[in-house]
Scaffold this active site. Structure first.
Site, mmCIF file in Angstrom:
data_model
loop_
_atom_site.group_PDB
_atom_site.id
_atom_site.type_symbol
_atom_site.label_atom_id
_atom_site.label_comp_id
_atom_site.label_asym_id
_atom_site.label_seq_id
_atom_site.Cartn_x
_atom_site.Cartn_y
_atom_site.Cartn_z
ATOM 1 N N GLU A 224 0.874 -1.176 0.000
ATOM 2 C CA GLU A 224 0.000 0.000 0.000
ATOM 3 C C GLU A 224 0.905 1.217 0.000
ATOM 4 O O GLU A 224 1.425 1.615 1.038
ATOM 5 C CB GLU A 224 -0.923 -0.013 1.225
ATOM 6 C CG GLU A 224 -1.856 -1.194 1.279
ATOM 7 C CD GLU A 224 -2.775 -1.280 0.077
ATOM 8 O OE1 GLU A 224 -2.998 -0.241 -0.588
ATOM 9 O OE2 GLU A 224 -3.262 -2.379 -0.217
ATOM 10 N N CYS A 258 -1.975 9.312 2.763
ATOM 11 C CA CYS A 258 -1.550 8.793 1.460
ATOM 12 C C CYS A 258 -2.552 9.057 0.360
ATOM 13 O O CYS A 258 -2.191 9.115 -0.818
ATOM 14 C CB CYS A 258 -1.242 7.293 1.557
ATOM 15 S SG CYS A 258 -2.630 6.284 2.117
#
Length: 480
Positions: A224, A258
């Protein structure tokens, strides 16, 4: 002639980590297929601990940041994890059921199905920006799938790491769940351990090193990562609507997310209107910044200097900087950066070459949407792409002509908290998915099973290959 035996000395903390993995593998092999009820009980214990220690988690993360809004921890991390435990507890029994599959007519009589086994021991590498969510979120998926887990906490989250180690030790034996703290050599050694799968959340560059380390043991990885998530605003949407939602998403955790919008495309001539509305949103949410506990600090000096360096580079190359600091406060000593918009931006600036991870939005203006899509598609595929437009046909056009881990229409950030949506990137922004059913299946082994009865029909087509049955097979199956 004599020889000297030079043994390699392993540091005690790394040896202890290796020993924990050995314990977990042994424990898993003793009980390789926990029942649905056992898994639900594990999730229930975890949920109760999250509720019990919610204030402690918020306090610990606040200390790690210098200032981190308690609500951002409770809503964005604790609550999201609690909701995930409910979701997996509700659904995992159904997901555990074998999936019946078709058997070709040549191989009948027989049955085929897929069984979902736990993988074994999962290594979880969590970052500092959402240290609880990105440690416990993968843990929830791992436990729901019947695995054991070791969690590596970022050294920048030392207070949270110590607390989480203590809390999880209260509810799980070390042979099932363990927390590893520390940095440097410990982090490197963790990624080299022979787990059954590793999930890493962090930067693309560090993700590459984790993948290389995992390759030594052929450990599969779920990455990720980050990247630069663009936001595109159509001229028909009110700038107030776009500004409100972008401000909310960009300034949550002060942009240290993010999936925060990383740069923005506005229709030509709309920048001034957008800036005005963005400023109003900021002043409403944060009438002051310095002593406002709702406005989060940058995590540490290293990240603060990096962001200041981006601003200095952009200014030197001609960017116009708009700081939104309602009381014109000096924020240096509290390691805060005011919400900042940049105009007159060029792709050559450092801020456009690297993920920002802070409260700064570079703005471009555009005339033709296809030029925007060409710009986005010429760069690494982002973790998220946000498009603001209430027209369904135009929205569909943008979605079909781009790739991203997530496509957000008139929303930013909140997709991460949706239990039933998979989360993950594509290309440079990651590989693999978790959350939703994908979280269960990502941490399960899909084992195919085929069973034949006592009657063995396949012997009829064994050599010699000149029997009538072979002619029937060729005429029946080997034809257009």
């Amino acid at each position: 002639m004599s020889t000297t035996n030079h043994s390699i000395s392993i540091p005690p903390d790394i040896q202890a980590m290796q020993d924990i993995l050995t314990q977990q593998k042994i424990a898993y092999n003793r009980h390789q297929m926990p029942t649905a009820q056992e898994r639900i009980e594990n999730l229930t214990r975890l949920r109760h601990a999250l509720v019990k220690y919610q204030d402690d988690f918020a306090t610990a993360i606040n200390k790690d940041y210098g200032n981190r809004a308690f609500a951002e921890t409770k809503i964005g991390e604790v609550l999201t994890c609690i909701e995930q435990t409910h979701y997996y507890s509700k659904n995992l029994t159904q997901w555990m059921k074998p999936s019946k599959r078709h058997i070709g007519s040549l191989h009948l009589p027989a049955k085929g199905w897929v069984e979902y086994q736990p993988l074994g021991v999962i290594g979880i590498i969590a970052p500092w920006n959402y240290p609880l969510l990105l440690a416990v979120g993968p843990l929830i998926c791992a436990l729901a799938a019947g695995n054991h887990a070791m969690i590596k906490i970022s050294s920048a989250s030392a207070n949270l790491g110590k607390l989480l180690e203590r809390v999880l030790a209260e509810i799980f034996p070390q042979e099932m769940v363990a927390v590893i703290n520390g940095g440097g050599a410990i982090s490197d050694a963790f990624s080299h351990l022979p787990f059954d799968k590793i999930i890493f959340t962090g930067s693309t560059e560090v993700g590459k090193t984790v993948m290389r380390a995992a390759a030594d043991n052929l450990v599969p990885v779920l990455l990720e990562l980050g990247g630069k998530s663009p936001a595109i605003v159509h001229s028909d949407i009110p700038m107030k609507d776009a500004a409100t939602r972008l401000a909310a998403g960009k300034l949550w955790n002060c942009g240290q997310t993010c999936v925060a919008p990383d740069y923005l495309f506005l229709p030509r001539g709309k920048t001034h209107e957008f800036v005005q509305n963005f400023e109003k949103c900021v002043k409403t949410m944060y009438p002051s910044l310095k002593n406002n506990n709702d406005y989060t600090s940058i995590i540490n000096d290293k990240q603060y200097r990096r962001l200041q360096g981006y601003l200095e580079d952009a200014t030197a190359q001609g960017a116009q900087v708009i700081h939104i600091n309602p009381k014109n406060e000096d924020l240096t000593d509290v390691r805060k950066i005011a919400p900042t918009l940049l105009t007159n931006v060029s792709p050559n600036m450092q801020i456009m070459k690297n993920e920002i991870f802070g409260p700064i939005i570079p703005i471009f203006e555009y005339d033709d949407i296809d030029d925007v899509l060409d710009f986005v598609n010429a760069r690494p595929r982002p973790l998220a792409l946000y498009y603001f437009d209430y027209d369904k046909e135009r929205t569909s056009y943008v979605a079909k002509h781009t790739h991203s881990g997530h496509f957000g229409n008139n929303q930013v950030l909140t997709h991460v908290a949706q239990d039933d949506l998979p989360f993950g990137g594509i290309g440079a922004s990651g590989m693999g998915k978790y959350h939703g059913p994908e979280g269960f299946f990502s941490f399960s082994h899909e084992r195919s099973v085929m069973s034949k009865p006592k009657f063995y029909a396949f012997k009829m087509i064994l050599p010699p290959f000149n029997k009538p049955i072979h002619k029937i097979i060729y005429k029946t199956f080997l034809r257009k």
